[in-house]
Scaffold this motif. Structure first.
Motif, short mmCIF file in Angstrom:
data_model
loop_
_atom_site.label_atom_id
_atom_site.label_comp_id
_atom_site.label_asym_id
_atom_site.label_seq_id
_atom_site.Cartn_x
_atom_site.Cartn_y
_atom_site.Cartn_z
N PHE A 78 1.22 -1.18 -0.25
CA PHE A 78 -0.28 -0.32 0.05
C PHE A 78 0.85 1.25 -0.30
CE2 PHE A 78 -4.04 2.41 2.18
CZ PHE A 78 -4.50 3.25 1.37
N SER A 301 3.34 -0.12 3.37
CA SER A 301 3.38 -1.29 2.81
C SER A 301 4.03 -1.98 1.27
CB SER A 301 2.22 -2.18 2.84
OG SER A 301 2.33 -4.12 3.25
N TYR A 337 -1.69 -5.23 4.52
CA TYR A 337 -2.09 -4.92 2.68
C TYR A 337 -0.52 -5.63 1.97
CZ TYR A 337 -4.91 -1.32 5.22
OH TYR A 337 -5.95 -0.99 5.52
N TRP A 340 -3.78 -8.59 -1.14
CA TRP A 340 -4.40 -8.68 -1.27
C TRP A 340 -5.13 -8.79 -2.31
CZ3 TRP A 340 -5.32 -4.96 -5.26
CH2 TRP A 340 -4.46 -4.13 -5.71
N TYR A 401 -4.05 -0.61 -4.06
CA TYR A 401 -3.93 0.29 -2.92
C TYR A 401 -2.19 0.99 -3.36
CZ TYR A 401 -6.76 -1.28 0.25
OH TYR A 401 -7.85 -1.83 1.31
N ARG A 442 -11.78 -6.94 0.99
CA ARG A 442 -11.73 -5.65 1.10
C ARG A 442 -12.85 -4.90 0.26
NH1 ARG A 442 -9.38 -1.83 -1.97
NH2 ARG A 442 -8.56 -3.46 -3.82
N ARG A 451 -9.80 3.65 2.27
CA ARG A 451 -10.05 1.94 2.07
C ARG A 451 -10.34 1.18 3.37
NH1 ARG A 451 -7.91 1.93 -3.39
NH2 ARG A 451 -7.16 4.36 -3.49
N GLY A 453 -9.83 -2.17 3.85
CA GLY A 453 -8.55 -2.92 3.40
C GLY A 453 -8.21 -4.20 4.23
N ARG A 455 -6.92 -7.51 5.17
CA ARG A 455 -5.76 -8.27 5.06
C ARG A 455 -6.99 -9.87 4.03
NH1 ARG A 455 -0.68 -10.90 7.06
NH2 ARG A 455 0.66 -11.99 5.49
#
Length: 557
Positions: A78, A301, A337, A340, A401, A442, A451, A453, A455
């Motif tokens: 992300f 991330s 993240y 995803w 992301y 997600r 967002r 998000g 996992r």
């Protein structure tokens, strides 16, 4: 620059920019609550309206020639991927690395230098302003217990309190207070001074003139959770301090913004004991290369590998300290993240990408990736015309992301005469295909904001029941067989396309039973990506390709 309350974005004076002359994509950070924030280099509205002048009418788009379809995006990380990953930094800290080693890993070939304290000016607000705690206004004493409104009148500034207005002040108007700080009502409490200018909008610009070290204290917890390890917080402190010094002021009246256009800054209100300790432990320290302060970009991330700057912001020169490096501990804190996926209906994807292709939308081919799997350039394919775009364009248009992405499109429809009844695809929800238990957890949100998000690692199979590679049951009422041309006119057949088609690939047909989905047959995929397969019994079927399922189709019954 915060991490999902951490600080994904950048560091320094304009966290996600290395140059103010060029727009940069948003960056995400973790932040105080652990929620990811999106850090935009330019206002989101400007990005959304620019879009290369392309029309965005989904009503005018055409999808592939075969029935209903699923367009699945799988990715990692992300944020822009340049510089320091906040989850990765946390992981390094958990594995015994100190902040000096963390910074040296993410900013290759750099060392730590030292700078004296200085003043940073931060735009807090453009609009109405009311202040509490001020005891001086341009040398005129005030009562710190009273609230003072600041208004612009004929390019001058006036104070209002208890219904009384002061004489006009020639801007800038500077309010100072006690050590407890000044409170900008509705925003927070800040060290230093609050400086006001008339705004082009008709209100006032409120700017916090604050010592560098106090500024860093107000950034760290806004960009990274204060509960994270000490060495990660100290790495964040140095990155934040360096970032604000590495670039030129964004405006003659202020250096940086207090939001995602620069770094998140919350003033005294954002400080915590842990983050203040991190600021004090690293006081004055900055990241340098060859004796020069460098832009210390950061993000939430990496997905396991960071990226070189020239592969993200096309046209920017390579920088030896902003090169992609392995990020082995980016899974720290169960990073949501790291991997995803998002399953869209094909028509939704076609609408999102409208203007980038002509005719029927077919899919996306990756032309070049960076040192990580992030997309540098790709081709958006249409039946009548295609275009080459950057990974950042796809990230923005598809609301993903990061640019670490791969794409799979699968379509399916039923072909049949009166004996079978015309097949129909099952319904979709919010543009996402209805796929039983495998729809992405997600929720796809407004582009670059808010967002959720959770996992979601790509499953081995698209739902419960047999996997996509399960062998067909011998007694299943289906078979492969005749060619595509013949099957298209068969009483009961499934036809469709997959993209991208790989040599020797096949699709699996699954049938819904009382215990879930089970594989009943397979069919080969042609070089062009089309397939056809006969089914002999009525029921609810779906076609699965590389773990991606097309919307279910009901045949007969």
């Amino acid at each position: 620059m915060a991490l999902p309350s951490l600080a994904l974005a950048s560091g320094g004076r304009s966290a996600l920019r290395s140059s103010r002359s060029a727009a940069r994509p948003a960056a995400e950070s973790v932040g105080r609550s652990g929620r990811v924030r999106a850090h935009a280099i330019v206002p989101a509205l400007a990005r959304a309206t620019a879009r290369d002048g392309r029309a965005r009418s989904a009503a005018a788009t055409t999808v592939a020639q075969f029935g209903q379809g699923t367009f699945e995006i799988r990715g990692g990380g992300f944020g822009h991927g340049i510089g320091m990953s906040q989850y990765g930094a946390m992981g390094f800290a958990q594995h015994g690395w100190n902040y000096q080693g963390i910074l040296a890993h993410y900013y290759q070939g750099t060392s730590l230098g030292h700078v004296p304290n200085s003043t940073v000016t931060v735009l807090l607000n453009d609009g109405a302003a009311t202040v509490n705690g001020a005891d001086d206004a341009n040398g005129h004493p005030l009562s710190p217990t009273k609230n003072f409104g600041v208004i612009a009148v004929n390019n001058k500034l006036e104070l209002i309190s208890d219904g009384r207005r002061s004489a006009p002040f020639t801007p800038p108007l500077r309010l100072t207070g006690t050590n407890a700080g000044l409170t900008l009502i509705g925003h927070g409490t800040y060290a230093g001074a609050l400086v006001f200018y008339p705004s082009p909008s008709g209100g006032v610009l409120t700017v916090n003139a604050v010592d560098l070290e106090d500024y860093v204290r107000g950034v760290i917890a806004e960009e990274m959770p204060s509960s994270w390890p000490e060495q990660a917080l100290e790495a964040q402190a140095v990155a934040a301090r360096t970032y604000v010094l590495a670039d030129a002021p964004v405006n003659p009246d202020y250096d940086v913004y207090s939001d995602t256009r620069s770094q998140m800054y919350g003033g005294i209100s954002a400080e915590t004991p842990a983050t203040n300790t991190a600021a004090e432990a690293t006081q004055g320290q900055v990241v340098e290369s060859a004796g020069q302060i460098v832009p210390t970009y950061f993000f939430a991330s990496s997905g396991g590998h960071t990226e070189s700057i020239q592969n993200v912001w096309l046209g920017v020169s390579p920088a030896p300290y902003l090169v992609g490096v392995p990020d082995p501990y980016d899974t720290a804190a169960d990073d949501p993240y790291y991997r995803w996926q998002d399953a869209l209906s094909l028509s939704t994807a076609a609408g999102d990408l409208a203007g980038l292709y002509q005719g029927a939308f077919k899919g996306i081919t990756i032309l070049a990736r960076g040192v990580s799997p992030r997309i540098v350039t790709a081709r958006v394919l249409g039946s009548l015309g295609s275009s080459t775009v950057s990974g950042s364009t796809l990230e923005s248009d598809l609301s993903t992301y990061s640019t670490w992405m791969s794409f799979t499109a699968v379509t399916a429809r039923a072909s049949g005469g009166s004996g079978a009844g015309r097949g129909r695809a099952t319904s979709t929800r919010n543009g996402r295909s209805s796929r039983g238990g495998t729809t992405s957890t997600r929720h796809r949100a407004t582009k670059r904001t808010g967002r959720s998000g959770t996992r979601h690692r790509p499953p081995a199979s698209p739902s419960g029941g047999a996997s996509a590679t399960s062998r067909p049951h011998p007694s299943s009422p289906t078979s492969g067989g005749a060619g595509i041309g013949a099957l298209a006119h068969s009483d009961r057949a499934l036809t469709g396309t997959v993209f991208p088609a790989t040599p020797g690939a096949s699709v699996t047909v699954e049938r819904r039973g009382v215990s879930g989905w089970s594989a009943v047959t397979r069919a080969s995929v042609t070089r062009s990506g089309s397939y056809a397969v006969r089914v002999f019994g009525p029921g609810l079927y779906r076609v699965v390709y590389h773990g991606v399922a097309a919307p279910a189709v009901r045949i007969g019954g």
